[in-house]
Design an enzyme around this catalytic site. Structure first.
Site, short mmCIF file in Angstrom:
data_model
loop_
_atom_site.label_atom_id
_atom_site.label_comp_id
_atom_site.label_asym_id
_atom_site.label_seq_id
_atom_site.Cartn_x
_atom_site.Cartn_y
_atom_site.Cartn_z
N MET A 1 -10.76 7.67 -8.66
CA MET A 1 -10.20 6.73 -7.68
C MET A 1 -8.69 6.84 -7.64
SD MET A 1 -12.70 3.55 -8.61
CE MET A 1 -12.05 3.31 -10.24
N ASP A 2 -8.20 7.87 -6.97
CA ASP A 2 -6.77 8.17 -6.98
C ASP A 2 -6.10 7.68 -5.71
OD1 ASP A 2 -4.92 11.31 -7.43
OD2 ASP A 2 -4.46 9.24 -7.98
N GLY A 3 -4.88 7.16 -5.85
CA GLY A 3 -4.09 6.84 -4.65
C GLY A 3 -3.79 5.36 -4.45
#
Lengths: 290, 300
Positions: free
Chosen positions: A47-49
């Site tokens: 779950m990047d960003g």
């Protein structure tokens, strides 16, 4: 005249409910079409960003992670509606402890709040009968978060419909190190039990080798409770594994949609599954060749 | 009215023609990132006075010397599809692939990359047709044997990593010969993964540690990431973890190549088939690598 705002609110509420029902119906139709082909058994998400999302929207730092949590709940709902049994998420890496102390503390507070909310009656855990595992070096977490995680694991131990694996204080290399340590302890335990009379010099090499063969690294890994992921999705467009499920994703389909995690939606999931279905027959053929 | 229409049409065609020169072929939708990239490159080329030429790799204006990766790994996928498209035999596809690897590694070393590792033959590949496997083994042997003098001339160290228990005796002898002949070279290192599997590498390292622990040579507390890394087959190089992994032919999987070693590696999946992966594609991949922000889990 005084009734008008109330009437307008009721009409607005009715329209949004209708839109929700239409979206839900369309989503179920899309899922029925997807189910015609092979579906993945296990999906993993990085779950990047979240921070970039907060910066982009001009929000304060913690809001990105909160928006990320909402996106996670939607994604879990889609996965379980579609019939995917295992979902793994990379919630917090051991490397993330090196971030600024304020950020780490606020993340821990958010995680404690959200872990506790999983036990509420209206939560997604009860809606879908989810068994939750917390995978990682839990000793690195503070006592409250660790206690909450253990409470959720115990409370959901009897659920068997679908599984959620939350990787927290996790690194794949650390997982392998812990598995090796466990194997060393088991091997020395076996040695002490089996050879009290003869010394190690007296034992033949074949017997020694055989005992080491029995010590399976994979069985000692925390992620052995689930099969290998079929698809690994990393949001925000970065294409790297960041020390996540290195052992388990050797043959997984990798997807890196450009959307930041809070912006991730149904279309990204559908696209990932379509790509999986496209490669499925080739991969099955290869598995049979082995 | 007519003059307005004709000027609009002219502008439209001007735009299309410039796009035609920017993209290698005319395609819809026209690639906006490529157009922006072209404008950026053209603008930067005009700015010669402000650029410090020493910062960039000789002959390559897009690549900064300091940001070159030290270790590039490559999964050479697409030989069979390339051969099918060209109407050739599979063996000819693999031969073109081998030739491409020599060119690729030569280019990498010229650009300042220290280590190049290539996934030549996976443990899973034993499941392919017997004739293809035999042909691959003899191709690898032929290339290694014929290139010993070339690698010596280029002062390139060659190492082969993998299980190696099932490969023919003759190939094993050739591998030993080339490793012996090139072991003293330090500046360039080509690693060939033959009969290799990432899981096998990790299990092998872990078994070695468990054995040492049984003999009392190490304690359980001594087991850490550095110890496991030292036991992996990539301990033959100074830079065991690739900075960049390139996989050609559009497949987006690791396929059991390096697993432990790819923890923080930047991955690039190119749609081009391996025998077509030429200098331009490599420079494009390296430029993309240099634009990435590597955070290793923290904010920079």
């Amino acid at each position: 005249m005084a009734e008008r705002p109330g009437q307008l609110r009721r009409i607005g509420g009715g329209i949004s409910q209708l839109l929700e029902k239409i979206c839900g119906f369309s989503r179920r139709c899309v899922f029925r079409v997807l189910s015609m082909g092979p579906l993945p058994n296990h999906l993993a998400f990085i779950m990047d960003g979240n921070r970039r999302y907060a910066k982009k929207r001009g929000l304060e730092d913690g809001s990105g992670h909160k928006a990320g949590f909402s996106a996670l709940m939607s994604m879990l709902q889609y996965c379980y509606e579609l019939g995917i049994k295992y979902v793994t998420i990379y919630a917090f890496s051991i490397d993330n402890f090196r971030r600024k102390p304020e950020e780490v503390e606020s993340l821990m507070d958010l995680m404690l709040e959200k872990i506790n909310s999983l036990l509420e009656k209206e939560s997604i855990v009860h809606q879908y009968g989810i068994r939750v595992y917390f995978i990682g070096n839990l000793a690195l977490l503070n006592d409250q978060v660790r206690a909450a995680a253990e409470k959720v694991m115990n409370a959901t131990a009897k659920n068997s419909r679908v599984v959620l694996l939350v990787c927290i204080a996790y690194n794949s290399t650390d997982e392998i190190v812990q598995a090796v340590k466990k194997s060393c302890i088991e091997a020395s335990g076996n040695y002490k039990h089996g050879d009290t009379e003869s010394g190690i010099e007296g034992m033949d090499m074949e017997k020694q080798e055989k005992r080491i063969q029995l010590v399976e690294i994979e069985e000692n890994m925390q992620m052995s409770v689930a099969p290998d992921p079929d698809i690994l999705i990393r949001s925000s467009g970065e294409t790297r594994l960041s020390n996540f499920l290195l052992w388990q994703t050797g043959n997984s389909q990798l997807c890196s949609p450009a959307a930041l995690w809070p912006e991730i939606g149904l279309r990204h999931l559908v696209w990932a599954i379509l790509n999986f279905q496209r490669n499925y027959s080739y991969l099955e053929k290869r598995k049979k060749q082995l | 009215m007519l003059s307005l229409l004709s000027s609009l049409l002219c502008l439209f065609f001007l735009f299309l023609i410039s796009c035609f020169f920017i993209t290698s072929h005319f395609c819809f939708p026209l690639s906006l990132p490529k157009l922006l990239g072209f404008i950026k490159i053209t603008a930067s080329r005009d700015d010669d006075n402000k650029r410090d030429k020493g910062t960039y790799v000789d002959g390559e204006d897009e690549l900064q010397r300091e940001m070159m990766p030290r270790h590039v790994a490559v999964i050479m996928d697409g030989n069979r599809r390339w051969a099918k498209q060209a109407g050739l035999l599979t063996s000819q596809g693999h031969e073109a692939g081998a030739k491409r690897l020599i060119e690729f590694s030569e280019l990498c070393f010229k650009l300042g990359i220290h280590t190049v590792s290539a996934f030549a033959f996976s443990t899973e590949n034993w499941g392919r047709h017997k004739i293809e496997v035999k042909c691959l083994m003899s191709l690898i042997q032929h290339y290694l044997k014929s290139k010993i003098k070339y690698f010596q001339r280029e002062e390139t160290r060659v190492s082969v990593i993998g299980n190696l228990t099932k490969i023919p005796e003759s190939l094993l002898r050739t591998i030993q010969e080339i490793e012996e002949a090139t072991k003293s070279y330090k500046n360039k290192h080509l690693i060939l993964a033959i009969d290799y599997s990432g899981r096998f590498d990790i299990v092998r390292a872990c078994k070695s540690i468990v054995k040492k622990s049984e003999k009392g040579l190490i304690r359980e507390d001594d087991v850490d990431e550095a110890l496991i890394e030292r036991e992996l087959l990539t301990n033959c190089t100074e830079f065991p973890s690739p900075d960049l992994l390139i996989r050609t032919s559009g497949e987006e999987r690791i396929s059991n190549f390096f697993l432990w070693q790819l923890a923080y590696t930047e991955l690039i999946f190119s749609p081009v088939l391996w025998p077509d992966f030429d200098k331009d594609k490599l420079v494009e991949a390296l430029a993309s690598y240099q634009r990435r922000e590597r955070r290793f889990g923290c904010r920079l």
